[in-house]
Design a protein around this motif. Structure first.
Motif, short mmCIF file in Angstrom:
data_model
loop_
_atom_site.label_atom_id
_atom_site.label_comp_id
_atom_site.label_asym_id
_atom_site.label_seq_id
_atom_site.Cartn_x
_atom_site.Cartn_y
_atom_site.Cartn_z
N THR A 44 -1.94 14.69 2.13
CA THR A 44 -2.98 14.73 3.15
C THR A 44 -4.12 15.64 2.70
O THR A 44 -5.29 15.29 2.86
CB THR A 44 -2.40 15.23 4.49
OG1 THR A 44 -1.35 14.34 4.89
CG2 THR A 44 -3.45 15.27 5.57
N GLY B 30 -6.22 13.90 0.23
CA GLY B 30 -7.05 12.90 0.89
C GLY B 30 -8.28 13.51 1.54
O GLY B 30 -9.37 12.94 1.51
N ASN C 76 -10.78 14.54 -1.35
CA ASN C 76 -11.56 13.49 -2.00
C ASN C 76 -12.27 12.58 -0.99
O ASN C 76 -12.92 11.62 -1.37
CB ASN C 76 -10.70 12.68 -2.97
CG ASN C 76 -9.62 11.86 -2.29
OD1 ASN C 76 -9.67 11.57 -1.11
ND2 ASN C 76 -8.62 11.49 -3.07
N GLY C 77 -12.13 12.88 0.30
CA GLY C 77 -12.89 12.17 1.32
C GLY C 77 -12.28 10.88 1.83
O GLY C 77 -12.91 10.16 2.60
N THR C 78 -11.05 10.55 1.43
CA THR C 78 -10.44 9.31 1.91
C THR C 78 -9.76 9.47 3.27
O THR C 78 -9.44 8.48 3.91
CB THR C 78 -9.41 8.77 0.90
OG1 THR C 78 -8.43 9.77 0.64
CG2 THR C 78 -10.08 8.37 -0.40
N ILE C 79 -9.53 10.70 3.68
CA ILE C 79 -8.92 10.97 5.00
C ILE C 79 -9.87 11.87 5.77
O ILE C 79 -10.37 12.86 5.25
CB ILE C 79 -7.54 11.65 4.85
CG1 ILE C 79 -6.54 10.69 4.18
CG2 ILE C 79 -7.00 12.09 6.20
CD1 ILE C 79 -5.16 11.28 4.00
N THR C 80 -10.09 11.52 7.03
CA THR C 80 -10.96 12.34 7.87
C THR C 80 -10.16 13.50 8.45
O THR C 80 -8.94 13.53 8.39
CB THR C 80 -11.54 11.51 9.03
OG1 THR C 80 -10.47 11.12 9.90
CG2 THR C 80 -12.29 10.29 8.52
N GLN D 284 -7.74 12.25 11.14
CA GLN D 284 -6.54 11.65 10.58
C GLN D 284 -5.59 12.71 10.02
O GLN D 284 -4.38 12.63 10.20
CB GLN D 284 -6.92 10.66 9.48
CG GLN D 284 -7.61 9.42 9.97
CD GLN D 284 -8.19 8.59 8.85
OE1 GLN D 284 -8.61 9.13 7.82
NE2 GLN D 284 -8.23 7.29 9.05
N HIS E 97 -0.51 6.60 3.29
CA HIS E 97 -0.92 5.65 2.26
C HIS E 97 -2.00 4.70 2.78
O HIS E 97 -3.00 4.45 2.10
CB HIS E 97 0.28 4.85 1.76
CG HIS E 97 -0.08 3.82 0.75
ND1 HIS E 97 -0.31 4.14 -0.57
CD2 HIS E 97 -0.27 2.49 0.86
CE1 HIS E 97 -0.63 3.04 -1.22
NE2 HIS E 97 -0.59 2.01 -0.37
N GLN F 37 -4.11 5.22 5.13
CA GLN F 37 -5.35 5.96 5.35
C GLN F 37 -6.08 6.21 4.04
O GLN F 37 -7.32 6.14 4.01
CB GLN F 37 -5.06 7.31 6.01
CG GLN F 37 -4.59 7.19 7.43
CD GLN F 37 -4.05 8.51 7.95
OE1 GLN F 37 -4.06 9.52 7.26
NE2 GLN F 37 -3.56 8.51 9.17
N ARG F 38 -5.36 6.48 3.00
CA ARG F 38 -6.00 6.84 1.73
C ARG F 38 -6.46 5.65 0.92
O ARG F 38 -7.23 5.78 -0.01
CB ARG F 38 -5.03 7.66 0.86
CG ARG F 38 -4.81 9.06 1.45
CD ARG F 38 -4.06 9.94 0.51
NE ARG F 38 -4.88 10.22 -0.67
CZ ARG F 38 -4.38 10.71 -1.78
NH1 ARG F 38 -3.11 10.97 -1.89
NH2 ARG F 38 -5.17 10.94 -2.82
N HIS F 39 -5.96 4.44 1.24
CA HIS F 39 -6.33 3.27 0.41
C HIS F 39 -7.04 2.22 1.21
O HIS F 39 -7.11 2.01 2.28
CB HIS F 39 -5.08 2.67 -0.22
CG HIS F 39 -4.46 3.60 -1.21
ND1 HIS F 39 -3.46 4.47 -0.88
CD2 HIS F 39 -4.72 3.83 -2.52
CE1 HIS F 39 -3.11 5.16 -1.95
NE2 HIS F 39 -3.87 4.81 -2.95
#
Length: 115
Positions: free
Chosen positions: A52, A55, A58-62, A65, A111, A113-115
């Motif tokens: 988490t 994520g 690197n900005g893939t999860i807010t 989230q 997973h 959320q990140r992809h």
């Protein structure tokens, strides 16, 4: 508008740093000698918190989230502690299975959320 964006970015980076620090701090003291089931569940919680945090970094999860993921992990850790208290610091196979199923659900959510 620039100030609001800068404030959000600052808060997000602060949250990411806090998440990294808490994940690394928790990872250092979760192993309990002679309790392999407890260690297994604790290690999975630590790994998911690190995922988490990555994520967020690197900005893939807010942040929202990440907060939801942290809440799920905290719930699983709380259930783990309650189960350990029932059995003198140990987990039964059934309790481990139940906690691992919850970890699997949380892992799939991270997973997605990140992809």
């Amino acid at each position: 508008m620039k100030n609001a964006s800068m404030i959000r970015l600052g808060l997000l980076s602060l949250f990411a740093c806090t998440a990294f620090a808490s994940a690394s701090a928790m990872a250092s003291d979760t192993t309990v000698p002679g309790h392999p089931r407890v260690n297994e569940v604790s290690k999975r919680i630590d790994n998911q918190q690190a995922r988490t945090a990555k994520g967020i970094a690197n900005g893939t999860i807010t942040g929202k989230q990440a907060a939801r993921d942290e809440k799920r992990d905290a719930n699983i850790a709380q259930r783990e502690s309650a189960d350990e208290a029932k059995h003198n610091g140990h987990l039964t196979k059934a309790e481990t299975r139940r906690l691992n199923r919850a970890e699997n659900r949380n892992s799939r959510a991270i997973h997605r959320q990140r992809h």
